[in-house]
Scaffold this motif. Structure first.
Motif, PDB file in Angstrom:
ATOM      1  N   GLN A 150      -6.162  -0.054   9.737  1.00 59.15           N
ATOM      2  CA  GLN A 150      -5.830  -1.478   9.774  1.00 59.15           C
ATOM      3  C   GLN A 150      -5.512  -1.921  11.194  1.00 59.15           C
ATOM      4  OE1 GLN A 150      -5.839  -4.097   7.889  1.00 59.15           O
ATOM      5  NE2 GLN A 150      -4.514  -5.485   9.041  1.00 59.15           N
ATOM      6  N   ASP A 191       2.120  -5.673   4.305  1.00 62.33           N
ATOM      7  CA  ASP A 191       0.984  -6.088   3.496  1.00 62.33           C
ATOM      8  C   ASP A 191       1.411  -6.366   2.063  1.00 62.33           C
ATOM      9  OD1 ASP A 191       0.001  -3.242   1.913  1.00 62.33           O
ATOM     10  OD2 ASP A 191       1.191  -3.023   3.726  1.00 62.33           O
ATOM     11  N   SER A 236      -3.858  -5.281  -0.615  1.00 59.83           N
ATOM     12  CA  SER A 236      -4.389  -4.175   0.178  1.00 59.83           C
ATOM     13  C   SER A 236      -5.525  -3.463  -0.539  1.00 59.83           C
ATOM     14  CB  SER A 236      -3.281  -3.157   0.463  1.00 59.83           C
ATOM     15  OG  SER A 236      -2.062  -3.789   0.775  1.00 59.83           O
ATOM     16  N   PHE A 288       0.826  -1.214   0.000  1.00 62.60           N
ATOM     17  CA  PHE A 288       0.000   0.000   0.000  1.00 62.60           C
ATOM     18  C   PHE A 288       0.854   1.255   0.000  1.00 62.60           C
ATOM     19  CE2 PHE A 288      -3.024   3.136   1.696  1.00 62.60           C
ATOM     20  CZ  PHE A 288      -4.114   2.889   0.877  1.00 62.60           C
ATOM     21  N   PHE A 308      -5.483  -4.615   5.124  1.00 61.97           N
ATOM     22  CA  PHE A 308      -4.189  -5.076   4.625  1.00 61.97           C
ATOM     23  C   PHE A 308      -4.018  -6.557   4.936  1.00 61.97           C
ATOM     24  CE2 PHE A 308      -2.085  -0.657   5.466  1.00 61.97           C
ATOM     25  CZ  PHE A 308      -2.855  -0.114   4.452  1.00 61.97           C
TER      26      PHE A 308
END
Length: 335
Positions: free
Chosen positions: A321, A216, A219, A182, A207
């Motif tokens: 997250q 991650d 995502s 991400f 994620f």
């Protein structure tokens, strides 16, 4: 000529920026520094320039006028501020920093020392993005209600001899990178959708890490914009053959971009899909804009808002997250 020092070959795009610098008739690479001495020495030898192990000597060298920063992201703030304090212009890989607060401290140092900072957000110069911006400004989609952007590759898919795929091992170091797919690859959908959809109100992120890794590799984030539109940002390191996709939907039509294929449908243009006969001319790449800002005083099209907005989404997404909730961007600005 602008005499430049290359600061680290950590990022996968470092060679690309060195090539852009060599191809630019107004840049001369004078020296390489790297936090990894062996890597830096090999790179300097390849580029036929000296290697300097002492960063202070590089930044205090009056011959050096500018730096290109490709260090681990967790070193950005320290090195960029040091560069600014030594009156060096700065070109850097995204993201600028992990937090909005750190971005603002960097901006303050840059302004105080009257140097030029450019963060590489290259897709804001591409013709398809400029076309999407044009369609929105002409009102052909009506009121924007939804935007989606996906960019993914197979960098973490295991291959023979490399269980992490073709990405370098350090791209899976959470401390150095600040995250995974991400914050790295997802940066492009983030800054594109930010510019097209406007100020962000809230972020909800999910994620998924690869087994054994902290970062991650798959995502998604849902973005609430202040104008009422919803956004979806998708990225990952586990997708073979995934095309780049940018989709805009509104009350009057839709614009679909998939790699080089572009389709527009608008009530204002009649029934059916339309393919543009021509696209706007692409803008100069970030490095060229940086050089033009230094030599000619031209104002770049890539702005502090673009740079800060990228960090804002990442900071909010990480919090979302971690806490499993929707995060208002006001929370980030108030930190």
């Amino acid at each position: 000529m602008i005499n430049v020092a290359l600061l680290s070959k950590w990022h996968v795009h470092a060679d690309d920026y060195a090539r852009q610098a060599k191809d630019n008739g107004q840049i001369k690479i004078k020296v390489v520094w790297d936090e990894n001495v062996e890597r830096g020495q090999e790179w300097a030898k390849k580029l036929a320039v000296p290697f300097e192990q002492d960063l202070k000597k590089v930044l205090t060298n009056p011959e050096i006028e500018a730096v290109i920063v490709d260090t681990p992201t967790n070193l950005h703030k320290e090195i960029i501020i040091l560069s600014a304090e030594n009156k060096k212009h700065i070109f850097t890989e995204k993201v600028l920093a992990f937090t909005v607060k750190d971005c603002n401290e960097i901006f303050d140092a840059v302004k105080k020392n009257n140097v030029k900072l450019m963060v590489s957000l290259p897709r804001l110069t591409e013709n398809y993005y400029l076309y999407a911006e044009q369609i929105l400004s002409e009102g052909l989609l009506g009121k924007l209600t939804s935007i989606r952007c996906r960019l993914a590759h197979n960098g973490a898919v295991p291959i023979e001899g490399s269980p992490n795929g073709w990405l370098p091992k350090h791209f899976f170091d959470k401390e150095e990178c600040g995250g995974g797919a991400f914050i790295d690859l997802g940066a492009h959908p983030i800054y594109l959708t930010n510019r097209l959809a406007g100020p962000v109100k809230a972020v909800t992120a999910r994620f998924v890490p690869q087994s054994g890794d902290e970062i991650d590799v798959n995502s998604v984030a849902i973005i609430d914009y202040e104008n009422g539109a919803l956004g979806t940002i998708e990225t990952g390191f586990l997708s073979a053959g995934s095309p780049f996709q940018l989709e805009l939907y509104g009350t009057e039509g839709a614009l679909l971009i998939e790699d080089n294929k572009i389709r527009l449908k608008s009530k204002q243009l009649g029934e059916g899909w339309n393919t543009p006969e021509a696209l706007p001319a692409a803008l100069p790449l970030p490095m060229e804009q940086w050089v033009n800002s230094i030599i000619e005083g031209k104002v770049p099209t890539i702005t502090e808002n673009d740079v800060q907005g990228l960090t804002l989404i990442n900071q909010a997404a990480l919090l979302s997250q971690a806490q499993g909730r929707r995060v208002e961007t006001a929370e980030i600005f108030n930190k």
